[in-house]
Design a protein around this motif. Structure first.
Motif, PDB file in Angstrom:
ATOM      1  N   MET A   1     -93.313  61.579  33.299  1.00 50.91           N
ATOM      2  CA  MET A   1     -92.333  61.093  34.241  1.00 50.91           C
ATOM      3  C   MET A   1     -91.176  60.461  33.476  1.00 50.91           C
ATOM      4  O   MET A   1     -91.382  59.784  32.484  1.00 50.91           O
ATOM      5  CB  MET A   1     -92.996  60.065  35.148  1.00 50.91           C
ATOM      6  N   ALA A   2     -89.976  60.686  33.947  1.00 50.79           N
ATOM      7  CA  ALA A   2     -88.790  60.178  33.250  1.00 50.79           C
ATOM      8  C   ALA A   2     -88.565  58.708  33.593  1.00 50.79           C
ATOM      9  O   ALA A   2     -88.762  58.285  34.722  1.00 50.79           O
ATOM     10  CB  ALA A   2     -87.567  60.993  33.636  1.00 50.79           C
ATOM     11  N   ASN A   3     -88.146  57.962  32.598  1.00 56.36           N
ATOM     12  CA  ASN A   3     -87.833  56.554  32.856  1.00 56.36           C
ATOM     13  C   ASN A   3     -86.360  56.405  33.221  1.00 56.36           C
ATOM     14  O   ASN A   3     -85.602  57.369  33.259  1.00 56.36           O
ATOM     15  CB  ASN A   3     -88.197  55.693  31.640  1.00 56.36           C
ATOM     16  N   GLY A   4     -85.931  55.176  33.481  1.00 55.83           N
ATOM     17  CA  GLY A   4     -84.544  54.920  33.884  1.00 55.83           C
ATOM     18  C   GLY A   4     -83.537  55.266  32.807  1.00 55.83           C
ATOM     19  O   GLY A   4     -82.428  55.693  33.097  1.00 55.83           O
ATOM     20  N   GLN A   5     -83.906  55.090  31.537  1.00 53.23           N
ATOM     21  CA  GLN A   5     -82.993  55.401  30.435  1.00 53.23           C
ATOM     22  C   GLN A   5     -82.659  56.889  30.417  1.00 53.23           C
ATOM     23  O   GLN A   5     -81.511  57.270  30.233  1.00 53.23           O
ATOM     24  CB  GLN A   5     -83.637  54.986  29.104  1.00 53.23           C
ATOM     25  N   THR A   6     -83.649  57.735  30.637  1.00 54.74           N
ATOM     26  CA  THR A   6     -83.414  59.181  30.633  1.00 54.74           C
ATOM     27  C   THR A   6     -82.509  59.584  31.785  1.00 54.74           C
ATOM     28  O   THR A   6     -81.619  60.407  31.637  1.00 54.74           O
ATOM     29  CB  THR A   6     -84.754  59.931  30.738  1.00 54.74           C
ATOM     30  N   LYS A   7     -82.731  59.000  32.958  1.00 53.73           N
ATOM     31  CA  LYS A   7     -81.889  59.328  34.113  1.00 53.73           C
ATOM     32  C   LYS A   7     -80.451  58.898  33.881  1.00 53.73           C
ATOM     33  O   LYS A   7     -79.515  59.579  34.269  1.00 53.73           O
ATOM     34  CB  LYS A   7     -82.442  58.650  35.360  1.00 53.73           C
ATOM     35  N   THR A   8     -80.265  57.749  33.219  1.00 55.62           N
ATOM     36  CA  THR A   8     -78.915  57.263  32.944  1.00 55.62           C
ATOM     37  C   THR A   8     -78.193  58.185  31.970  1.00 55.62           C
ATOM     38  O   THR A   8     -77.037  58.527  32.170  1.00 55.62           O
ATOM     39  CB  THR A   8     -78.975  55.840  32.360  1.00 55.62           C
ATOM     40  N   VAL A   9     -78.892  58.619  30.923  1.00 56.97           N
ATOM     41  CA  VAL A   9     -78.286  59.520  29.940  1.00 56.97           C
ATOM     42  C   VAL A   9     -77.976  60.866  30.588  1.00 56.97           C
ATOM     43  O   VAL A   9     -76.921  61.453  30.348  1.00 56.97           O
ATOM     44  CB  VAL A   9     -79.212  59.685  28.717  1.00 56.97           C
ATOM     45  N   GLY A  10     -78.865  61.352  31.434  1.00 59.73           N
ATOM     46  CA  GLY A  10     -78.624  62.624  32.119  1.00 59.73           C
ATOM     47  C   GLY A  10     -77.427  62.548  33.050  1.00 59.73           C
ATOM     48  O   GLY A  10     -76.606  63.461  33.108  1.00 59.73           O
ATOM     49  N   GLY A  11     -77.312  61.450  33.781  1.00 57.56           N
ATOM     50  CA  GLY A  11     -76.170  61.278  34.678  1.00 57.56           C
ATOM     51  C   GLY A  11     -74.866  61.183  33.910  1.00 57.56           C
ATOM     52  O   GLY A  11     -73.841  61.731  34.310  1.00 57.56           O
ATOM     53  N   LEU A  12     -74.921  60.480  32.782  1.00 58.18           N
ATOM     54  CA  LEU A  12     -73.724  60.354  31.948  1.00 58.18           C
ATOM     55  C   LEU A  12     -73.321  61.708  31.380  1.00 58.18           C
ATOM     56  O   LEU A  12     -72.139  62.061  31.356  1.00 58.18           O
ATOM     57  CB  LEU A  12     -73.973  59.357  30.824  1.00 58.18           C
ATOM     58  N   LEU A  13     -74.304  62.489  30.949  1.00 60.05           N
ATOM     59  CA  LEU A  13     -74.015  63.819  30.407  1.00 60.05           C
ATOM     60  C   LEU A  13     -73.402  64.720  31.485  1.00 60.05           C
ATOM     61  O   LEU A  13     -72.435  65.445  31.217  1.00 60.05           O
ATOM     62  CB  LEU A  13     -75.293  64.451  29.859  1.00 60.05           C
TER      63      LEU A  13
END
Length: 71
Positions: free
Chosen positions: A1-13
């Motif tokens: 499961m993805a954590n909040g850091q991964t979701k933030t980096v994905g959204g930024l990308l």
């Protein structure tokens, strides 16, 4: 499961790629417009639309705590 850091980096990308596609699409469409190149104008519009989709997907819609749309 993805954590909040991964979701933030994905959204930024997604945001960076979306803005890049919109800028390249607008510049390409304008350059093609001055040359009368219809294929280039269509490609520019497609790039702008793709960038807009990426920008929309990078937003907070669908995440927990997001304000629902009024429409």
């Amino acid at each position: 499961m993805a954590n909040g850091q991964t979701k933030t980096v994905g959204g930024l990308l997604l945001r960076v790629l979306g803005v890049l596609l919109v800028v390249v699409g607008v510049l390409g469409a304008l350059a093609s417009l001055t040359q009368g190149n219809v294929v280039g104008m269509v490609l520019g519009v497609v790039l702008v639309a793709g960038g807009a989709v990426l920008l929309k997907r990078s937003g907070r819609a669908g995440r927990s705590g997001a304000v629902p749309s009024t429409r």
